[in-house]
Design an enzyme around this catalytic site. Structure first.
Site, PDB file in Angstrom:
ATOM      1  N   GLU A 128      55.291 -34.851  40.427  1.00  0.00           N
ATOM      2  CA  GLU A 128      54.499 -36.039  40.047  1.00  0.00           C
ATOM      3  C   GLU A 128      55.427 -37.153  39.572  1.00  0.00           C
ATOM      4  OE1 GLU A 128      50.984 -35.171  37.729  1.00  0.00           O
ATOM      5  OE2 GLU A 128      51.005 -37.191  36.899  1.00  0.00           O
TER       6      GLU A 128
ATOM      7  N   LYS B 266      46.276 -31.031  30.507  1.00  0.00           N
ATOM      8  CA  LYS B 266      46.987 -31.073  31.799  1.00  0.00           C
ATOM      9  C   LYS B 266      48.235 -31.953  31.649  1.00  0.00           C
ATOM     10  CE  LYS B 266      47.962 -32.693  36.081  1.00  0.00           C
ATOM     11  NZ  LYS B 266      48.884 -33.778  36.430  1.00  0.00           N
TER      12      LYS B 266
ATOM     13  N   ASP C  73      58.112 -18.178  34.128  1.00  0.00           N
ATOM     14  CA  ASP C  73      56.860 -17.921  34.844  1.00  0.00           C
ATOM     15  C   ASP C  73      55.793 -18.913  34.364  1.00  0.00           C
ATOM     16  OD1 ASP C  73      54.455 -16.920  35.780  1.00  0.00           O
ATOM     17  OD2 ASP C  73      54.940 -14.831  35.379  1.00  0.00           O
TER      18      ASP C  73
ATOM     19  N   HIS D  89      51.907 -45.626  36.299  1.00  0.00           N
ATOM     20  CA  HIS D  89      51.784 -44.565  37.293  1.00  0.00           C
ATOM     21  C   HIS D  89      51.973 -45.111  38.706  1.00  0.00           C
ATOM     22  CE1 HIS D  89      50.401 -40.464  38.037  1.00  0.00           C
ATOM     23  NE2 HIS D  89      49.911 -40.947  39.164  1.00  0.00           N
TER      24      HIS D  89
HETATM   25  C1  MEV Z   1      48.316 -37.146  34.711  1.00  0.00           C
HETATM   26  O1  MEV Z   1      49.101 -36.220  35.405  1.00  0.00           O
HETATM   27  C2  MEV Z   1      48.159 -36.719  33.272  1.00  0.00           C
HETATM   28  C3  MEV Z   1      47.205 -37.604  32.442  1.00  0.00           C
HETATM   29  O2  MEV Z   1      45.925 -37.651  33.060  1.00  0.00           O
HETATM   30  C4  MEV Z   1      47.114 -36.955  31.088  1.00  0.00           C
HETATM   31  C5  MEV Z   1      46.068 -37.555  30.184  1.00  0.00           C
HETATM   32  O3  MEV Z   1      45.080 -38.125  30.664  1.00  0.00           O
HETATM   33  O4  MEV Z   1      46.250 -37.412  28.950  1.00  0.00           O
HETATM   34  C6  MEV Z   1      47.707 -38.998  32.334  1.00  0.00           C
END
Ligand code: MEV
Length: 439
Positions: free
Chosen positions: A85, A279, A295, A392
């Site tokens: 990413e 995530k 792992d 992003h």
């Molecule tokens: C993107 O990979 C991760 C985010 O969505 C985490 C979040 O929203 O806190 C930017």
């Protein structure tokens, strides 16, 4: 119509690829070429990678990046990260720099106990089982003595075995719950070998036990396996600073700290947000885990179970403002190894450990937790200020340009243009085709 294949694993690599091209690519040579262009020209290095798994046909590249300037307990680290990413490494570096100027990260180990279970059925009298377990426990422990020799020499090994009555969860279901200290090894093989031996001894002893014979109710082993839920193998990482030093652009420290704390509160209250929030944490955690040959599936499973340990899936990070001080912290369950597995085999994993100054498992736990905390801080910082898409999409721009086979001149012009314009896939396509039309 595709045909099943037998004895596939015994074919040579070339035979496997030929079978694939014939059966799935209509004999098209380009699939074969794609696979072969990722083969390493160093044959022994390629063989090393071939042997990691079965049926290897090529190597799958992911970028290995580094995020410098991580000050953790007053030691400066450059953290290796493997991830696809585009914005993750940049975000980590950004958070590292932000906190470097504010004293850096603190990290501490809370506990390092791992666990596994022998799961078994028993439909007889509980007191008979308890008495049998008490009498048999010394034999279960002594039965794994040889397996434990090296681990014990280093100060680890089996900690305890307890009998757990789980019949309220499932009729006739019991466990031998075993706890272990595995030091610098992740310990999966060690724990599983111990559990299987314990299970074998347990089962054989049940055959000799009179009350079981009389009642004709004998425990029956179902399976023996470590648990990837490791809430007793945890690390805490934190940052803190006076609220006023948190100013971000035109946003005051007070406003920023309150917004960020609110964002964490939302992730605590709302599982839909918590999953995405966590995530983002795992973007950092997994990237370091992959770079260090650990792992990530085990860690992912354990971390998300930990996030739901109170019955509601919730945020792994916490934030507070008290007496003008902002504190942001994470507690993570991490069963990691710095010896065994890929750690001594994969040259890039060895590189990662050297870069991290050869950490032991406890130090690696701290580094990984910090990477997760930093990643969450960077995400929340963007989310509560500019929004996530700005940074992003800037990072994603290069992927779009590469997808369009942009030349280096086109890339330069695009980068300049998108310094002041919002990036989207379609407007980059238009921008590049306009450039090409002008020519
Ligand atoms: C993107 O990979 C991760 C985010 O969505 C985490 C979040 O929203 O806190 C930017």
């Amino acid at each position: 119509m595709k045909n099943p294949v037998s004895g596939f694993s015994k074919l040579t690599k070339t035979e496997k690829i030929n079978w694939l091209t014939t059966n799935y690519f209509e004999g098209n040579i380009s699939a074969k070429n794609t696979l072969e262009q990722y083969w390493n020209t160093n044959l022994s290095l390629q063989k090393l990678h071939d042997d990691f798994i079965e049926n290897t046909i090529s190597n799958y590249y992911l970028p290995l990046g580094v995020a410098p300037n991580f000050l953790i307990n007053d030691t400066l680290y450059t953290i290796p990260m493997v991830i696809e990413e585009s914005s993750v490494v940049a975000a980590a570096s950004n958070a590292a720099k932000f906190w470097l100027e504010k004293g850096g990260f603190k990290a501490e180990i809370i506990s390092t106990t791992k666990n596994g279970q022998v799961h078994f059925n028993y439909f007889g009298n509980f007191n008979d089982l308890q008495t049998f377990f008490n009498e048999t426990k010394p034999a279960l422990i002594s039965g794994i003595e040889t397996l434990q020799t090296n681990m014990k020499k280093r100060g680890g090994g089996l900690i305890d075995i307890t009998l757990v009555d789980s019949t309220k969860k499932l009729e006739g279901y019991y466990q031998l719950h075993c706890t272990f200290e595995t030091l610098d090894a992740m310990g999966a093989n060690f724990i599983n070998s111990c559990l299987e031996t314990i299970a074998t001894i347990f089962e054989s002893k049940t055959q000799e036990y009179t009350p079981f014979k009389i009642s004709e109710k004998t425990p029956e082993i179902v399976m023996s396996i470590l648990s990837n839920f490791v809430p007793e193998c945890t690390v805490k990482a934190s940052v803190s600073c006076p609220v006023e030093s948190l100013t971000v652009g035109k946003i005051s420290g007070q406003v920023f700290a309150e917004k960020l704390t609110r964002a964490v509160a939302i992730a605590k209250a709302e599982p839909r947000r918590a999953v995405t929030h966590n995530k983002g944490i795992m973007n950092g955690v997994d990237a370091v885990i992959l770079a260090t040959g650990n792992d990530f599936r085990a860690v992912e499973a354990g971390v998300h179970a930990f996030a739901a340990k109170n019955g509601n899936y919730s945020s792994l990070t916490h934030a507070a403002i008290e007496n003008g001080i902002f504190t942001f912290w994470i507690e993570l369950p991490l069963a990691l190894g710095t010896v065994g597995g890929l750690t001594s085999l994969h040259p890039l994993v060895k590189f990662a450990f050297d870069l991290l100054q050869k950490p032991n498992a406890k130090e690696l736990m701290k580094i990984v937790a910090v990477a997760g905390l930093a990643q969450n801080f960077a995400a929340l910082k963007s989310l509560v200020t500019t929004g996530i898409q700005k940074g992003h999409m800037k990072m994603h721009l290069m992927n779009i340009l590469n997808g369009l086979n942009a030349t280096s001149t086109e890339k330069e012009q695009a980068i300049e243009h998108y310094k002041t314009n919002p990036v989207s896939h379609s407007n980059v396509v238009t921008f590049i085709s306009n450039l090409r039309d002008i020519k």
